[in-house]
Design an enzyme around this catalytic site. Sequence first.
Site, PDB file in Angstrom:
ATOM      1  N   CYS A  33     -19.146 -28.482 -85.427  1.00  0.00           N
ATOM      2  CA  CYS A  33     -19.383 -29.499 -84.391  1.00  0.00           C
ATOM      3  C   CYS A  33     -20.110 -30.714 -84.969  1.00  0.00           C
ATOM      4  O   CYS A  33     -21.288 -30.633 -85.326  1.00  0.00           O
ATOM      5  CB  CYS A  33     -20.195 -28.866 -83.264  1.00  0.00           C
ATOM      6  SG  CYS A  33     -20.809 -30.018 -82.031  1.00  0.00           S
ATOM      7  N   CYS A  36     -23.211 -31.826 -83.071  1.00  0.00           N
ATOM      8  CA  CYS A  36     -24.301 -30.869 -83.301  1.00  0.00           C
ATOM      9  C   CYS A  36     -25.073 -31.235 -84.566  1.00  0.00           C
ATOM     10  O   CYS A  36     -26.299 -31.127 -84.614  1.00  0.00           O
ATOM     11  CB  CYS A  36     -23.752 -29.454 -83.434  1.00  0.00           C
ATOM     12  SG  CYS A  36     -22.930 -28.824 -81.950  1.00  0.00           S
TER      13      CYS A  36
END
Length: 98
Positions: A33, A36
């Site tokens: 991600c 993230c």
Amino acid sequence: MYNEPIHVSDEAFEKVVLQSSIPVIVDFWAPWCGPCKMVAPVLEQIAQDYAGKVLVAKVNTDDHPEWAMHFGVQGIPTLLFVAHGRSWIASSAQCPSP
């Protein structure tokens, strides 16, 4: 006392997060991600600045999906705040560091 984020498994979540004596910021994330990865340095700084006052916990939703499903996480990164037996979710944690 932790001065960096700790990785928490589904099995340890209740003890480490829900039973914590200090407030906890839980980062639901995954290694693939991109957003993230953008949030990670901010959480690392929070862990350093507030060591002993706030615990930063990271839950890899690929490896440990149980609590993400329990809290209705539908996208990552998602932050969960836990304190005094209560929890609050903040969806889409993309934000620049102040």
